[in-house]
Design a protein around this motif. Structure first.
Motif, PDB file in Angstrom:
ATOM      1  N   GLY A  11      -0.449  -6.311  -3.664  1.00  8.51           N
ATOM      2  CA  GLY A  11      -0.969  -6.948  -2.459  1.00  8.51           C
ATOM      3  C   GLY A  11      -2.350  -6.428  -2.113  1.00  8.51           C
ATOM      4  O   GLY A  11      -3.116  -6.011  -2.998  1.00  8.51           O
ATOM      5  N   ASN A  12      -2.668  -6.446  -0.821  1.00  8.30           N
ATOM      6  CA  ASN A  12      -4.003  -5.994  -0.395  1.00  8.30           C
ATOM      7  C   ASN A  12      -4.259  -4.541  -0.781  1.00  8.30           C
ATOM      8  O   ASN A  12      -5.330  -4.201  -1.279  1.00  8.30           O
ATOM      9  CB  ASN A  12      -4.131  -6.149   1.123  1.00  8.30           C
ATOM     10  N   ILE A  13      -3.271  -3.675  -0.513  1.00 13.30           N
ATOM     11  CA  ILE A  13      -3.481  -2.253  -0.821  1.00 13.30           C
ATOM     12  C   ILE A  13      -3.447  -2.023  -2.339  1.00 13.30           C
ATOM     13  O   ILE A  13      -4.314  -1.338  -2.885  1.00 13.30           O
ATOM     14  CB  ILE A  13      -2.435  -1.368  -0.097  1.00 13.30           C
ATOM     15  N   GLY A  14      -2.472  -2.623  -3.012  1.00 13.17           N
ATOM     16  CA  GLY A  14      -2.357  -2.449  -4.470  1.00 13.17           C
ATOM     17  C   GLY A  14      -3.616  -2.919  -5.186  1.00 13.17           C
ATOM     18  O   GLY A  14      -4.159  -2.226  -6.060  1.00 13.17           O
ATOM     19  N   PHE A  32       2.148  -3.576 -10.957  1.00 14.42           N
ATOM     20  CA  PHE A  32       3.433  -4.269 -11.016  1.00 14.42           C
ATOM     21  C   PHE A  32       3.651  -5.057  -9.725  1.00 14.42           C
ATOM     22  O   PHE A  32       3.409  -4.559  -8.632  1.00 14.42           O
ATOM     23  CB  PHE A  32       4.565  -3.237 -11.176  1.00 14.42           C
ATOM     24  N   ASP A  33       4.136  -6.282  -9.867  1.00 17.64           N
ATOM     25  CA  ASP A  33       4.537  -7.036  -8.673  1.00 17.64           C
ATOM     26  C   ASP A  33       5.604  -8.041  -9.085  1.00 17.64           C
ATOM     27  O   ASP A  33       5.598  -8.522 -10.220  1.00 17.64           O
ATOM     28  CB  ASP A  33       3.327  -7.774  -8.048  1.00 17.64           C
ATOM     29  N   VAL A  34       6.511  -8.344  -8.171  1.00 11.69           N
ATOM     30  CA  VAL A  34       7.495  -9.391  -8.469  1.00 11.69           C
ATOM     31  C   VAL A  34       6.769 -10.726  -8.638  1.00 11.69           C
ATOM     32  O   VAL A  34       7.230 -11.607  -9.351  1.00 11.69           O
ATOM     33  CB  VAL A  34       8.583  -9.540  -7.377  1.00 11.69           C
ATOM     34  N   LYS A 100      14.715   0.511  -3.257  1.00 10.34           N
ATOM     35  CA  LYS A 100      15.818   0.800  -4.169  1.00 10.34           C
ATOM     36  C   LYS A 100      15.466   0.322  -5.585  1.00 10.34           C
ATOM     37  O   LYS A 100      15.644   1.053  -6.567  1.00 10.34           O
ATOM     38  CB  LYS A 100      17.079   0.087  -3.650  1.00 10.34           C
ATOM     39  N   GLU A 101      14.926  -0.885  -5.654  1.00  7.79           N
ATOM     40  CA  GLU A 101      14.512  -1.431  -6.964  1.00  7.79           C
ATOM     41  C   GLU A 101      13.409  -0.565  -7.576  1.00  7.79           C
ATOM     42  O   GLU A 101      13.448  -0.228  -8.754  1.00  7.79           O
ATOM     43  CB  GLU A 101      13.867  -2.805  -6.763  1.00  7.79           C
ATOM     44  N   VAL A 102      12.426  -0.224  -6.737  1.00  5.81           N
ATOM     45  CA  VAL A 102      11.282   0.566  -7.214  1.00  5.81           C
ATOM     46  C   VAL A 102      11.761   1.932  -7.716  1.00  5.81           C
ATOM     47  O   VAL A 102      11.358   2.397  -8.790  1.00  5.81           O
ATOM     48  CB  VAL A 102      10.247   0.753  -6.072  1.00  5.81           C
ATOM     49  N   VAL A 117       4.253   7.069  -1.759  1.00  3.69           N
ATOM     50  CA  VAL A 117       4.763   5.848  -1.117  1.00  3.69           C
ATOM     51  C   VAL A 117       3.881   5.505   0.096  1.00  3.69           C
ATOM     52  O   VAL A 117       3.507   6.400   0.868  1.00  3.69           O
ATOM     53  CB  VAL A 117       6.240   6.033  -0.681  1.00  3.69           C
ATOM     54  N   ILE A 118       3.575   4.225   0.214  1.00  2.00           N
ATOM     55  CA  ILE A 118       2.734   3.747   1.322  1.00  2.00           C
ATOM     56  C   ILE A 118       3.503   2.779   2.225  1.00  2.00           C
ATOM     57  O   ILE A 118       3.201   2.638   3.412  1.00  2.00           O
ATOM     58  CB  ILE A 118       1.476   3.026   0.758  1.00  2.00           C
ATOM     59  N   THR A 119       4.481   2.106   1.667  1.00  2.00           N
ATOM     60  CA  THR A 119       5.218   1.048   2.384  1.00  2.00           C
ATOM     61  C   THR A 119       5.810   1.530   3.708  1.00  2.00           C
ATOM     62  O   THR A 119       6.361   2.626   3.788  1.00  2.00           O
ATOM     63  CB  THR A 119       6.351   0.515   1.473  1.00  2.00           C
ATOM     64  N   GLY A 142       4.708  10.769   0.978  1.00  2.00           N
ATOM     65  CA  GLY A 142       4.295   9.560   1.685  1.00  2.00           C
ATOM     66  C   GLY A 142       2.859   9.678   2.170  1.00  2.00           C
ATOM     67  O   GLY A 142       2.413  10.756   2.575  1.00  2.00           O
ATOM     68  N   MET A 143       2.132   8.555   2.130  1.00  2.55           N
ATOM     69  CA  MET A 143       0.751   8.535   2.610  1.00  2.55           C
ATOM     70  C   MET A 143       0.706   7.966   4.022  1.00  2.55           C
ATOM     71  O   MET A 143       1.150   6.851   4.249  1.00  2.55           O
ATOM     72  CB  MET A 143      -0.110   7.660   1.689  1.00  2.55           C
ATOM     73  N   ALA A 144       0.203   8.718   4.936  1.00  2.85           N
ATOM     74  CA  ALA A 144      -0.042   8.244   6.301  1.00  2.85           C
ATOM     75  C   ALA A 144      -1.037   9.181   6.972  1.00  2.85           C
ATOM     76  O   ALA A 144      -2.035   8.756   7.535  1.00  2.85           O
ATOM     77  CB  ALA A 144       1.238   8.179   7.117  1.00  2.85           C
TER      78      ALA A 144
END
Ligand code: TXD
Length: 317
Positions: A11-14, A32-34, A100-102, A117-119, A142-144
């Motif tokens: 997406g935008n960040i990726g 990677f993206d679905v 979970k998938e990731v 992780v950013i989500t 995690g990134m924040a």
């Protein structure tokens, strides 16, 4: 050997991270993206600038987890953003499913990677990836805090009319409006903010406004963009963390990490300053907090624990 960086989510960040990695020549990239077309399209578009930007890297898009095999770093920005009409709970369930998938993909193909992780909701999603992937806690962060601190540094720099990287400042706690700006430790060229207030260079009211603006930093961008959320600085922030790991630079950065007794908490992912080097999180730094800061930090942790409990109920675990 070139580094291999896998980006989960195109997406935008990726997409921004992929572009920055190429410009900074940090390593080969797998996006990677679905949504395979988006991953492949962004990879191809970036690769086509290699002759102009002088990089010699492989930039590949995929929807097959096997392609992230043996990645040195995996950065996760996959997921959904909250849309009008969608509750926080709905978002939590959807993104927990994505994590979970990731996590499964990482466990299978890149179990030695450093995972960032950013989500959102950040502190819960990073915990989910660590738990489900089975990777050690020092390798999943995690990134924040880097993003929130960068906002704080910019606003202080603007008020003081200095360059932002001269401003040293960090925030702690959960990613959200309960974050704690540790202004007592903030300084400009080694001079504390309190000293600068005493010198009349900035007022206490200005500092308070800056702290509030920082806590609201994400929302301010969302409001302006109308669709989507901030992505340039989130992308830069995650890459600063990746770089610290790949270069073993022992950089001190505020990251969401799993506490094991530090700050009086256990088994909770929350933002605190850590040292990042080739072993991932190499030290968790326990800064001294005064009563007011402690109280704010506890409120922030309480909010994460409350959400965690809610999530466990909704997800049935
Ligand atoms: O400080 C922080 N941590 C943050 C977090 C700052 C800003 C934004 N933050 C969160 O990052 C935001 O709330 C989102 O949860 C993520 C990603 O933000 P971005 O702006 O990149 O979101 P997009 O553009 O919607 O991209 C998400 C991509 C999109 O291409 C989807 O197709 C993909 O995620 N997606 C998936 N990829 C792989 N696997 C699955 N299951 C999947 N589901 C969606």
């Amino acid at each position: 050997m070139k580094n291999k960086i896998a980006l989960i989510g195109a997406g935008n960040i990726g997409g921004t991270m992929a572009h920055l990695i190429a410009l900074k020549k940090m390593g080969d990239v797998v996006i990677f993206d679905v949504n395979e077309g988006v991953a492949k399209g962004k990879a191809l578009d970036i690769a086509q600038s290699s002759a102009i930007e002088h990089f010699d890297l492989s930039i590949k898009g995929t929807s097959n987890y096997a392609d992230i095999k043996d990645a040195d770093v995996v950065i996760v920005s996959a997921g959904f953003a909250r849309k009008p009409g969608m509750s926080r709970d709905d978002l939590l369930v959807k993104n927990a499913g994505v994590m979970k998938e990731v996590a499964e993909g990482i466990r299978q193909y890149a179990p030695n990677a450093f995972v960032i992780v950013i989500t959102n909701p950040l502190d819960l999603m990073v915990a989910e990836v660590q738990e489900k992937s089975g990777l050690p806690a020092n390798k999943v962060v995690g990134m924040a805090g880097v993003l929130d601190s960068s906002r704080l540094r910019l606003f202080l720099a603007e008020a003081l009319n200095v360059v932002p990287d001269e401003v040293n400042a960090f925030v702690l706690g959960g990613h959200g409006d309960t974050m704690v700006s540790m202004i007592r430790y903030a300084s400009v060229g080694g001079v504390s903010i309190q000293e600068l207030i005493d010198m009349g260079r900035i007022t206490k009211e200005q500092v308070d406004q800056i702290i509030a603006r920082t806590a609201d930093g994400g929302a301010e961008v969302v409001k302006l963009l109308q669709t989507g959320s901030a992505f340039f600085t989130p992308a830069s922030s995650a890459l600063l963390m990746a770089e610290a790991y790949l270069r073993d630079s022992k950089r001190v950065l505020p990251c969401s990490v799993k506490l094991n007794g530090e700050y009086g908490y256990k088994d909770i992912y929350v933002g605190v300053p850590v040292v990042i080097g080739k072993n991932g999180v190499e030290q968790i730094i326990e800064v001294h907090m005064n009563n007011e800061e402690k109280e704010k930090f506890q409120i922030s942790c309480g909010k994460i624990l409350e959400m965690k409990k809610q999530a466990a109920q909704i997800l049935g675990k």
